[in-house]
Design an enzyme around this catalytic site. Structure first.
Site, PDB file in Angstrom:
ATOM      1  N   GLN A 132       0.850  -1.193   0.000  1.00 32.81           N
ATOM      2  CA  GLN A 132       0.000   0.000   0.000  1.00 32.81           C
ATOM      3  C   GLN A 132       0.885   1.242   0.000  1.00 32.81           C
ATOM      4  O   GLN A 132       1.563   1.523   0.982  1.00 32.81           O
ATOM      5  CB  GLN A 132      -0.879  -0.031   1.267  1.00 32.81           C
ATOM      6  CG  GLN A 132      -1.764   1.157   1.476  1.00 32.81           C
ATOM      7  CD  GLN A 132      -2.304   1.206   2.908  1.00 32.81           C
ATOM      8  OE1 GLN A 132      -1.681   0.652   3.822  1.00 32.81           O
ATOM      9  NE2 GLN A 132      -3.447   1.834   3.103  1.00 32.81           N
ATOM     10  N   GLU A 249      -9.218  -1.497   5.700  1.00 34.20           N
ATOM     11  CA  GLU A 249      -8.018  -1.706   6.509  1.00 34.20           C
ATOM     12  C   GLU A 249      -8.364  -1.640   7.998  1.00 34.20           C
ATOM     13  O   GLU A 249      -7.826  -2.376   8.813  1.00 34.20           O
ATOM     14  CB  GLU A 249      -6.967  -0.635   6.175  1.00 34.20           C
ATOM     15  CG  GLU A 249      -5.696  -0.761   7.025  1.00 34.20           C
ATOM     16  CD  GLU A 249      -4.610   0.247   6.658  1.00 34.20           C
ATOM     17  OE1 GLU A 249      -4.876   1.115   5.798  1.00 34.20           O
ATOM     18  OE2 GLU A 249      -3.510   0.147   7.222  1.00 34.20           O
TER      19      GLU A 249
HETATM   20  C1  FAD Z   1       4.128  -0.720  11.337  1.00 35.29           C
HETATM   21  C2  FAD Z   1       3.586   0.255  10.380  1.00 35.29           C
HETATM   22  C3  FAD Z   1       3.233  -0.155   9.112  1.00 35.29           C
HETATM   23  C4  FAD Z   1       2.774   0.761   8.183  1.00 35.29           C
HETATM   24  N1  FAD Z   1       2.473   0.321   6.921  1.00 35.29           N
HETATM   25  C5  FAD Z   1       2.059   1.215   5.993  1.00 35.29           C
HETATM   26  C6  FAD Z   1       1.824   0.806   4.668  1.00 35.29           C
HETATM   27  O1  FAD Z   1       1.951  -0.367   4.344  1.00 35.29           O
HETATM   28  N2  FAD Z   1       1.452   1.714   3.765  1.00 35.29           N
HETATM   29  C7  FAD Z   1       1.281   3.035   4.088  1.00 35.29           C
HETATM   30  O2  FAD Z   1       0.913   3.817   3.229  1.00 35.29           O
HETATM   31  N3  FAD Z   1       1.511   3.473   5.346  1.00 35.29           N
HETATM   32  C8  FAD Z   1       1.896   2.596   6.295  1.00 35.29           C
HETATM   33  N4  FAD Z   1       2.135   3.014   7.589  1.00 35.29           N
HETATM   34  C9  FAD Z   1       2.055   4.447   7.861  1.00 35.29           C
HETATM   35  C10 FAD Z   1       0.928   4.879   8.772  1.00 35.29           C
HETATM   36  O3  FAD Z   1      -0.295   4.878   8.098  1.00 35.29           O
HETATM   37  C11 FAD Z   1       1.279   6.256   9.340  1.00 35.29           C
HETATM   38  O4  FAD Z   1       2.399   6.084  10.167  1.00 35.29           O
HETATM   39  C12 FAD Z   1       0.143   6.880  10.092  1.00 35.29           C
HETATM   40  O5  FAD Z   1      -0.879   7.282   9.235  1.00 35.29           O
HETATM   41  C13 FAD Z   1       0.598   8.072  10.937  1.00 35.29           C
HETATM   42  O6  FAD Z   1       1.313   8.994  10.185  1.00 35.29           O
HETATM   43  P1  FAD Z   1       2.737   9.546  10.675  1.00 35.29           P
HETATM   44  O7  FAD Z   1       3.576   8.369  10.986  1.00 35.29           O
HETATM   45  O8  FAD Z   1       3.230  10.480   9.663  1.00 35.29           O
HETATM   46  O9  FAD Z   1       2.449  10.297  12.023  1.00 35.29           O
HETATM   47  P2  FAD Z   1       1.897  11.804  12.177  1.00 35.29           P
HETATM   48  O10 FAD Z   1       0.752  12.011  11.287  1.00 35.29           O
HETATM   49  O11 FAD Z   1       3.024  12.740  12.071  1.00 35.29           O
HETATM   50  O12 FAD Z   1       1.347  11.761  13.651  1.00 35.29           O
HETATM   51  C14 FAD Z   1       2.173  11.978  14.812  1.00 35.29           C
HETATM   52  C15 FAD Z   1       1.251  12.015  16.037  1.00 35.29           C
HETATM   53  O13 FAD Z   1       0.353  13.128  15.931  1.00 35.29           O
HETATM   54  C16 FAD Z   1      -0.996  12.703  16.013  1.00 35.29           C
HETATM   55  N5  FAD Z   1      -1.827  13.527  15.137  1.00 35.29           N
HETATM   56  C17 FAD Z   1      -1.599  13.879  13.855  1.00 35.29           C
HETATM   57  N6  FAD Z   1      -2.611  14.601  13.378  1.00 35.29           N
HETATM   58  C18 FAD Z   1      -3.521  14.714  14.356  1.00 35.29           C
HETATM   59  C19 FAD Z   1      -4.811  15.309  14.477  1.00 35.29           C
HETATM   60  N7  FAD Z   1      -5.393  15.954  13.473  1.00 35.29           N
HETATM   61  N8  FAD Z   1      -5.470  15.167  15.645  1.00 35.29           N
HETATM   62  C20 FAD Z   1      -4.923  14.501  16.692  1.00 35.29           C
HETATM   63  N9  FAD Z   1      -3.718  13.924  16.649  1.00 35.29           N
HETATM   64  C21 FAD Z   1      -3.039  14.009  15.486  1.00 35.29           C
HETATM   65  C22 FAD Z   1      -0.969  11.249  15.577  1.00 35.29           C
HETATM   66  O14 FAD Z   1      -2.077  10.517  16.074  1.00 35.29           O
HETATM   67  C23 FAD Z   1       0.347  10.781  16.159  1.00 35.29           C
HETATM   68  O15 FAD Z   1       0.148  10.448  17.502  1.00 35.29           O
HETATM   69  C24 FAD Z   1       2.618   2.110   8.531  1.00 35.29           C
HETATM   70  C25 FAD Z   1       2.958   2.535   9.818  1.00 35.29           C
HETATM   71  C26 FAD Z   1       3.438   1.624  10.740  1.00 35.29           C
HETATM   72  C27 FAD Z   1       3.795   2.107  12.109  1.00 35.29           C
END
Ligand code: FAD
Lengths: 401, 375
Positions: A132, A249
């Site tokens: 994905q 998902e």
């Molecule tokens: C093990 C693992 C597998 C993954 N696999 C995939 C994959 O196969 N394909 C893919 O596309 N992605 C994948 N991901 C990515 C995942 O979808 C993102 O990590 C996730 O959407 C969070 O984005 P970020 O890591 O950029 O964190 P950020 O968006 O930077 O968030 C940081 C913190 O801020 C909080 N936050 C952010 N915005 C808000 C808001 N509006 N209100 C309240 N709190 C907020 C979040 O909840 C979090 O606690 C994977 C992630 C992990 C950990």
């Protein structure tokens, strides 16, 4: 433990599943499998798990309720039984969890006849592993801020940009790709593609996890060429399609096969047994009333999750079609995390012993499992984002954005 | 034994719940309760509250047959099970309804377990519209079924029953009393000689509560000395499930009221529901309330269809419900700000009902201690 009633066909099928799973349980691997499909990186494990998935598909445990023209088995009301039995039998997980859990429901809802007929069957057999490509370095929770670009050139598209956290990217033949066709339209300028990972413009680099495992990757897309027939739905409709992928998902969509390993009920039982077997200060942890209360509180939450799933299907008392399904991801992942943390507490200091330490209880699986529960609370829309969605979509409070 | 998938929630029961909810929506119990809360009746100032309830509403409920939902057909009732009774209890909680129906439903499930001529007779009286409650606690309010302070001797009762819920609304009581041969269950009536009702001053404004003082009151035997405890034990899953359903219904009201307020109350130029420090706890009320509701339906279904599993399921339901009562009350008052702390706000009425219910038939910890013995 109480069970709910099944009709005759379901009962027969359940007996078949039990018998088949009993007789066809695969033998052990040379090196231990990771706890979940998210962390599979060994070629040996890939082959073993792909063969196992194909076998389950041929037996009718995957795509059970899907139409025959898409490679399904054409039944109704039997998939949930197959999935429950797969969970129960404690057999290896299905490696193609993204294909089964995301690509299939997305294409069923948004794909062309051609796309469904071409792409669905090899997902069931695990011939085509899917990944994905949604998240980017600058686009996580705020997924629609993604920058990977898609430019139309004649009958094909040229893609440039980079993706991150791409689980199974190292094995995948295909990717669910979100790319931007219009820089000036945040939500309406995204298009959804099926991208061939064999394209020479794609480079995959592994990222290591806090557990020491790998399983997700950075993916760089440099002048990647994608035919227009690989576009899903309209140009600019990518956000809508992505939402449907994410609904699946998060477990709120229709399933086509069990993907996860152990059920929370099973893990809960293991933690209770662990408490009964762990002796500290001359008595078992289970005999300590404070610990017993904490364990029973957790037990209550795992049972509630099961009854919630049951209630989803009873219209008179489900509170609306989406109210409970939209809770399942946040509840399930938080229960799993707290359950594992509880296990660490039961073990006390011995929970510091990690995998391969000869003194570690259950080969360090509780510490490893605890860390890996953050996959559930972060990926696919974090718990915070799930609470936004519930507050806004179910309770009608103003949007946070 | 196995449970039906739909929790036994068939069309009849869906209809029953819907009609009952519609009836209560029209009655607006919270508004009819209001006048009784004014001025001197404030228990803080020392007044005991009358056992307020709307008698016309109760008479209409009897005409519609809701009082006899759980009375077996042989005794002139409708003969439905706990799934149906739970559906009513949930709505009673949602409307915070002061009513003799709650304890009367409890009494039905206890009497049904006793299988005696006396118990059947009392069930028939319920079918004709008489109301009944339970007088089973000693002063400690312990849940152990041997906790009574009342003594039975030669057909009469002496001593005191404590914490008798809705006593001022009721015609008859089922009294647990001890004797040389162990605990039995007995019937006394509110207006008979030797029975004095001493109302408690209580926090909850939607119920009343009292001590029943017996001085040689004539008692009809419902259950012979020595058999009272097993009878109470057998009925306990139903009692737990009914109070848990009441809590679930009230929590749903607290959830919706708080979400609604968060949409209209503006601060910092936005509805407060925009802020996640407000939005997320409200979502947590929903998650916790839904867990309780599911466990309640499961417990009711287990009691009707899978009795071997009924105790486990009922302890699960009340354990969850007690914690929901506490969380939903805390959040709903906090997130309403100052207005939520006032006597005028309906929020406080529900809060007080919930912290009363939280401890009825055992709080969360007690349920979990019992649960641990079962699994
Ligand atoms: C093990 C693992 C597998 C993954 N696999 C995939 C994959 O196969 N394909 C893919 O596309 N992605 C994948 N991901 C990515 C995942 O979808 C993102 O990590 C996730 O959407 C969070 O984005 P970020 O890591 O950029 O964190 P950020 O968006 O930077 O968030 C940081 C913190 O801020 C909080 N936050 C952010 N915005 C808000 C808001 N509006 N209100 C309240 N709190 C907020 C979040 O909840 C979090 O606690 C994977 C992630 C992990 C950990």
């Amino acid at each position: 433990m109480s069970e709910t009633r099944l009709n005759n066909e379901q009962q027969e099928f359940q007996e078949f599943c039990r018998r088949w799973l009993g007789e066809n349980r695969p033998g052990p691997t040379k090196t231990p499998l990771p706890q979940a499909a998210y962390e599979v990186v060994d070629e040996e494990h890939r082959i073993y798990l792909s063969e196992w998935q194909a076998k389950c598909y041929q037996a009718g445990l995957i795509a059970t309720d899907l139409p025959k023209e898409y490679g399904g088995h054409g039944h109704t009301g039997l998939q949930q039984i197959a999935s429950a039995e797969v969970h129960r039998a404690k057999v290896p997980y299905f490696i193609n969890w993204i294909g089964l859990g995301m690509t299939v429901p997305t294409l069923l809802a948004h794909g062309t006849e051609d796309q469904k007929k071409t792409f669905l069957p090899p997902i069931f057999t695990a011939e085509h592993i899917w990944c994905q490509g949604f998240s980017e370095p600058g686009a996580g929770s705020d997924l629609a801020s993604l920058q990977t670009s898609a430019e139309k050139q004649g009958d094909h598209w040229v893609i440039n940009g980079s993706k991150v956290w791409t689980s199974l990217g190292h094995f995948a033949q295909w990717m669910l790709l979100l790319a931007r066709d219009d820089k000036h339209n945040k939500y309406g300028g995204i298009t959804y593609f099926l991208a061939p990972m064999a394209d020479p413009g794609i480079t995959v680099k592994p990222i290591h996890k806090m557990t020491g495992e790998s399983g997700f990757n950075e993916v760089f897309l440099d002048q990647v060429k994608i035919g227009d027939h690989l576009r899903v739905d309209e140009i600019g409709a990518g956000w809508k399609v992505a939402m449907s992928t994410l609904t699946s998902e998060r477990g709120a969509g229709v399933g086509v096969g069990a993907v996860a390993g152990e059920s929370p009920r099973l893990v809960m039982q293991q933690v209770i047994n662990l408490a009964k077997d762990t002796i500290r200060n001359g008595k078992s942890v289970w005999d300590d009333p404070i610990w017993r209360d904490r364990l029973m509180k957790m037990y209550e939450r795992t049972e509630a999750a099961i009854q919630n799933a049951r209630r989803t299907k009873v219209k008179a008392i489900n509170g609306g079609a989406m109210r409970i399904p939209l809770q399942s991801k946040v509840s399930g992942s938080e229960i799993s995390q707290e359950l594992h943390h509880l296990a660490l507490g039961v073990l006390g200091l011995s929970s510091s012993l990690y995998t391969r330490d000869t003194h570690a209880a259950d080969d360090g699986k509780w510490a490893l499992g605890y860390m890996n529960t953050y996959t559930g609370t972060i990926s696919g829309g974090s718990s915070e984002i799930q609470r936004n969605i519930l507050g806004e979509r179910v309770l009608g409070m103003p949007k946070t954005k | 034994m196995s449970q039906p998938k739909d929790f036994g929630f068939n069309e009849d029961i869906s209809m029953l719940k819907e009609t009952f909810a519609k009836f209560l929506t029209e009655k607006q119990p919270i508004n009819t309760l209001r006048p009784s809360l004014e001025g001197t009746e404030d228990p803080y100032h020392g007044a005991t509250r009358a056992g307020f309830f709307d008698k016309d509403t109760w008479q209409q409920m009897i005409q519609l047959g809701w009082h006899a939902v759980a009375v077996p057909e042989e005794q002139g009732g409708i003969g439905m099970g706990l799934v149906a009774a739970t559906a009513l209890a949930e709505e009673i909680g949602r409307f915070a309804l002061p009513t003799p129906l709650s304890t009367t439903l409890q009494a039905c499930f206890l009497l049904r377990e006793l299988k005696s001529a006396g118990a059947d007779q009392l069930l028939s009286q319920i079918a004709t519209g008489e109301s009944v409650g339970l007088a089973i606690y000693g002063q400690q309010g312990s849940l152990n079924t041997d906790s009574t302070d009342v003594m039975h001797d030669a057909g009469t009762l002496t001593g005191t029953s404590w914490y008798v819920t809705d006593a001022q609304k009721l015609d008859h009581f089922i009294v647990a009393a001890n004797s040389d041969n162990g605990i039995g269950l007995f019937k006394v009536s509110a207006n008979q000689p030797g029975v004095t009702l001493e109302p408690d001053r209580i926090v909850d404004l939607t119920r009343d509560q009292a001590c029943l003082v017996f001085s040689g009151a004539q008692a009809e035997t419902l259950c012979e000395p020595g058999h009272g405890e097993p009878g109470l034990k057998a009925a306990l899953p139903a009692l737990l499930t009914l109070i848990a359903a009441d809590i679930a219904g009230a929590a749903e009201w607290q959830l919706q009221a708080t979400a609604d307020y968060a949409k209209v109350r503006q601060q910092f130029d936005r509805p407060i529901g925009f802020f996640q420090a407000v939005k997320h706890p409200i979502v947590d009320i929903m998650i916790q309330t839904d867990a309780t509701r599911s466990l309640v339906y499961n417990a009711a279904c287990a009691f009707d269809f899978d009795r071997d599993d009924a105790s486990r399921c009922a302890h699960l339901a009340k354990s969850s419900a007690s914690d929901t009562a506490s969380l939903a009350s805390q959040c709903s008052t906090q997130l309403h700000g100052g207005i939520g702390f006032t006597w005028e706000a309906d929020i406080q009425v529900y809060h007080k009902r919930q912290i009363h219910s939280e401890f009825m038939f055992g709080d969360g910890n007690w349920q979990r201690a019992k649960l641990a013995e079962l699994i």
